[in-house]
Design an enzyme around this catalytic site. Structure first.
Site, PDB file in Angstrom:
ATOM      1  N   CYS A  78       0.900  -1.199   0.022  1.00 37.66           N
ATOM      2  CA  CYS A  78      -0.090   0.113  -0.074  1.00 37.66           C
ATOM      3  C   CYS A  78       0.938   1.297  -0.026  1.00 37.66           C
ATOM      4  O   CYS A  78       0.472   2.343  -0.399  1.00 37.66           O
ATOM      5  CB  CYS A  78      -0.985   0.044   1.246  1.00 37.66           C
ATOM      6  SG  CYS A  78      -1.968  -1.520   1.261  1.00 37.66           S
ATOM      7  N   HIS A 126      -3.313   7.104   3.274  1.00 36.70           N
ATOM      8  CA  HIS A 126      -3.850   5.912   2.788  1.00 36.70           C
ATOM      9  C   HIS A 126      -5.148   5.609   3.578  1.00 36.70           C
ATOM     10  O   HIS A 126      -5.391   5.520   4.614  1.00 36.70           O
ATOM     11  CB  HIS A 126      -2.775   4.913   3.089  1.00 36.70           C
ATOM     12  CG  HIS A 126      -3.237   3.500   2.645  1.00 36.70           C
ATOM     13  ND1 HIS A 126      -3.755   3.116   1.331  1.00 36.70           N
ATOM     14  CD2 HIS A 126      -2.963   2.327   3.137  1.00 36.70           C
ATOM     15  CE1 HIS A 126      -3.999   1.836   1.470  1.00 36.70           C
ATOM     16  NE2 HIS A 126      -3.713   1.410   2.618  1.00 36.70           N
ATOM     17  N   ASN A 148     -10.308  -0.377   0.814  1.00 32.79           N
ATOM     18  CA  ASN A 148      -8.889  -0.420   0.839  1.00 32.79           C
ATOM     19  C   ASN A 148      -8.269  -0.791  -0.568  1.00 32.79           C
ATOM     20  O   ASN A 148      -8.252  -1.845  -0.978  1.00 32.79           O
ATOM     21  CB  ASN A 148      -8.028  -1.052   1.969  1.00 32.79           C
ATOM     22  CG  ASN A 148      -6.257  -0.957   1.745  1.00 32.79           C
ATOM     23  OD1 ASN A 148      -5.859  -0.643   0.815  1.00 32.79           O
ATOM     24  ND2 ASN A 148      -6.007  -1.456   2.592  1.00 32.79           N
TER      25      ASN A 148
HETATM   26  N1  COA Z   1     -17.593  -9.736  10.098  1.00 33.73           N
HETATM   27  C1  COA Z   1     -17.878  -9.854  11.331  1.00 33.73           C
HETATM   28  N2  COA Z   1     -17.206 -10.334  12.269  1.00 33.73           N
HETATM   29  C2  COA Z   1     -15.887 -10.379  11.963  1.00 33.73           C
HETATM   30  C3  COA Z   1     -15.579  -9.984  10.663  1.00 33.73           C
HETATM   31  C4  COA Z   1     -16.342  -9.590   9.747  1.00 33.73           C
HETATM   32  N3  COA Z   1     -15.849  -9.298   8.449  1.00 33.73           N
HETATM   33  N4  COA Z   1     -14.183 -10.052  10.665  1.00 33.73           N
HETATM   34  C5  COA Z   1     -13.893 -10.472  11.898  1.00 33.73           C
HETATM   35  N5  COA Z   1     -14.759 -10.588  12.636  1.00 33.73           N
HETATM   36  C6  COA Z   1     -14.880 -10.806  14.029  1.00 33.73           C
HETATM   37  C7  COA Z   1     -13.701 -11.666  14.532  1.00 33.73           C
HETATM   38  O1  COA Z   1     -13.788 -13.166  14.161  1.00 33.73           O
HETATM   39  C8  COA Z   1     -13.762 -11.568  16.332  1.00 33.73           C
HETATM   40  O2  COA Z   1     -14.782 -12.169  16.417  1.00 33.73           O
HETATM   41  P1  COA Z   1     -14.389 -12.993  17.971  1.00 33.73           P
HETATM   42  O3  COA Z   1     -14.251 -11.852  19.143  1.00 33.73           O
HETATM   43  O4  COA Z   1     -15.755 -13.869  18.185  1.00 33.73           O
HETATM   44  O5  COA Z   1     -13.182 -13.628  17.775  1.00 33.73           O
HETATM   45  C9  COA Z   1     -14.353 -10.079  16.029  1.00 33.73           C
HETATM   46  O6  COA Z   1     -14.947  -9.846  14.906  1.00 33.73           O
HETATM   47  C10 COA Z   1     -13.337  -8.989  16.432  1.00 33.73           C
HETATM   48  O7  COA Z   1     -12.431  -9.292  15.637  1.00 33.73           O
HETATM   49  P2  COA Z   1     -11.093  -8.129  15.558  1.00 33.73           P
HETATM   50  O8  COA Z   1     -10.152  -8.693  14.880  1.00 33.73           O
HETATM   51  O9  COA Z   1     -10.568  -8.183  17.071  1.00 33.73           O
HETATM   52  O10 COA Z   1     -11.625  -6.898  14.922  1.00 33.73           O
HETATM   53  P3  COA Z   1     -10.920  -5.459  15.030  1.00 33.73           P
HETATM   54  O11 COA Z   1     -11.911  -4.611  15.827  1.00 33.73           O
HETATM   55  O12 COA Z   1      -9.507  -5.682  15.311  1.00 33.73           O
HETATM   56  O13 COA Z   1     -11.169  -4.922  13.423  1.00 33.73           O
HETATM   57  C11 COA Z   1     -10.122  -5.104  11.377  1.00 33.73           C
HETATM   58  C12 COA Z   1     -10.533  -5.937  12.466  1.00 33.73           C
HETATM   59  C13 COA Z   1      -9.250  -5.949  10.418  1.00 33.73           C
HETATM   60  C14 COA Z   1     -11.060  -4.339  10.613  1.00 33.73           C
HETATM   61  C15 COA Z   1      -8.679  -4.160  12.209  1.00 33.73           C
HETATM   62  O14 COA Z   1      -8.025  -4.804  12.781  1.00 33.73           O
HETATM   63  C16 COA Z   1      -8.192  -3.536  11.132  1.00 33.73           C
HETATM   64  O15 COA Z   1      -8.461  -2.496  10.340  1.00 33.73           O
HETATM   65  N6  COA Z   1      -6.741  -3.709  10.886  1.00 33.73           N
HETATM   66  C17 COA Z   1      -5.872  -2.920   9.946  1.00 33.73           C
HETATM   67  C18 COA Z   1      -6.075  -3.753   8.602  1.00 33.73           C
HETATM   68  C19 COA Z   1      -5.463  -2.982   7.577  1.00 33.73           C
HETATM   69  O16 COA Z   1      -5.752  -1.629   7.357  1.00 33.73           O
HETATM   70  N7  COA Z   1      -4.848  -3.503   6.563  1.00 33.73           N
HETATM   71  C20 COA Z   1      -4.341  -3.228   5.319  1.00 33.73           C
HETATM   72  C21 COA Z   1      -2.930  -2.357   5.406  1.00 33.73           C
HETATM   73  S1  COA Z   1      -2.531  -1.596   4.149  1.00 33.73           S
END
Ligand code: COA
Length: 360
Positions: free
Chosen positions: A115, A255, A285
């Site tokens: 990215c 970004h 993204n």
């Molecule tokens: N829909 C519903 N539930 C989902 C889900 C979805 N699409 N994806 C994950 N979950 C669930 C998980 O399984 C977890 O369930 P559990 O508590 O029963 O285990 C719960 O939601 C929380 O997951 P978690 O990973 O802690 O959520 P989060 O608040 O950290 O958000 C992201 C997840 C991916 C949105 C966040 O971590 C993020 O944006 N990270 C950066 C990613 C990024 O920017 N990547 C690109 C880099 S260029």
């Protein structure tokens, strides 16, 4: 000779027509519009259609940027494509774009920093222009991440989208141009966000396909924490290198990975919301394409005007991060106004795409 700066003289973007909403994804994986919107800010994204690839989207964005710059493809010195989802391992996507555009004098290569690829490509083009190795460069960010998504993995497949954005960068003594560019990496954190198979360490095989190793894998929580810190660090470094502060910046274009990351970065850097450009709700993204798409939309909406100072900041797989401060120009350089007549007579995008002949 007067000191030359590198200024953006044209911009353009392309988003494929197929829109996939959160409600569409609800039918594919166990997710909800409420979860995706509240955790990421994303409402919908665009996915490439049949026959569309990273290079075809790049060509469409590039053509718009060239037209806006009143620049003929034949006059380009460089075509650089930032991407982590190229058409092929090689030839470089930039070569396909160079051929389609008819940029017959230009060197062409890809930059891969996930990215952070667009910000990296822009820094490289700026350096080559300041060093006298090129008079101009077409700098593109383009991705087809939808084809690297595992639609059984709800933690990643809801986040990404496809598209392309491009800028024309030119040597000029007429404006300030790019004032700073900083790039960083920490390769020890590569496994936080990566595609394991399909290159040379783990070539494609029946097993890799069966195990889904050609898809994007990510440790979202870890990436989130690193993203905020690295973007803030890079932004502060780029501001200091340019000799300016947050107050001197008219618009922050980050970004677009997650609206919560953007909000956290803006808060820490003391940017009020009205100075922060956000369009993640409509694109998700788009990796290397996110910043050039945002630049083009901000300019089209009048939020990025000639003379404005803009701060770009990105992070991504690798782990990579970087930032750049520039004074926005955004219009053709004055002595090239009349060339627009030539550009208007140019071929259509479909004519251009017909020039690329590789097996599909
Ligand atoms: N829909 C519903 N539930 C989902 C889900 C979805 N699409 N994806 C994950 N979950 C669930 C998980 O399984 C977890 O369930 P559990 O508590 O029963 O285990 C719960 O939601 C929380 O997951 P978690 O990973 O802690 O959520 P989060 O608040 O950290 O958000 C992201 C997840 C991916 C949105 C966040 O971590 C993020 O944006 N990270 C950066 C990613 C990024 O920017 N990547 C690109 C880099 S260029």
């Amino acid at each position: 000779m007067a000191k030359q700066n590198a200024v953006v003289t044209g911009y353009g973007f392309y988003a494929p027509p197929r829109v996939v909403t959160n409600h569409d994804l609800e039918k594919m994986v166990d997710t909800s519009d409420e979860w995706i919107s509240s955790r990421t800010g994303i409402k919908e994204r665009h996915f490439a259609g049949d026959g569309e690839t990273t290079s075809t989207m790049a060509v469409r964005a590039a053509k718009a940027a060239l037209e806006r710059a009143h620049m003929r493809a034949q006059d380009l010195d460089l075509v650089i494509v930032g991407t982590c989802s190229p058409d092929y391992l090689f030839p470089a996507t930039a070569c396909l774009v160079q051929s389609a555009l008819g940029a017959e004098r230009a060197g062409a290569f890809d930059v891969e920093a996930a990215c952070t690829s667009f910000v990296s490509a822009l820094a490289l083009a700026n350096g080559m222009i300041l060093g006298g190795m090129a008079r101009n460069a077409l700098v593109i960010g383009a991705e087809t991440l939808s084809r690297l998504l595992d639609f059984k993995d709800r933690t990643t497949c809801v986040l990404f989208g496809d598209g392309a954005g491009a800028v024309v960068l030119e040597a000029s003594n007429a404006s300030v141009g790019i004032e700073s560019a900083v790039l960083h990496a920490d390769g020890s954190k590569g496994e936080l966000l990566y595609v394991q198979a399909g290159a040379t360490k783990m070539p494609a095989s029946k097993e890799t396909v069966e195990q889904g190793l050609h898809f994007i894998r990510m440790q979202g929580g870890e990436v989130f924490k690193l993203a905020v810190k690295s973007m803030c660090d890079a932004a502060e470094e780029a501001l200091a290198e340019a000799g300016v502060t947050t107050e001197d910046i008219d618009i922050l274009i980050p970004h677009q990975a997650n609206v919560r990351i953007i909000d956290a970065v803006a808060r820490r850097l003391h940017f009020p919301p009205e100075k922060v450009f956000v369009n993640i709700q409509r694109y998700g993204n788009t990796s290397a394409a996110s910043i050039p798409i945002a630049i083009a939309e901000a300019a089209d909406q009048g939020r990025l005007k000639k003379g404005d100072r803009v701060l770009l900041v990105a992070f991504g797989g690798g782990f990579t991060w970087g930032a750049s401060v520039m004074e926005w120009w955004g219009v053709p350089i004055p002595d090239r106004r009349e060339k627009s007549i030539v550009d208007r007579a140019a071929r259509t995008v479909d004519d251009l795409l017909d020039r690329v002949r590789l097996p599909s």
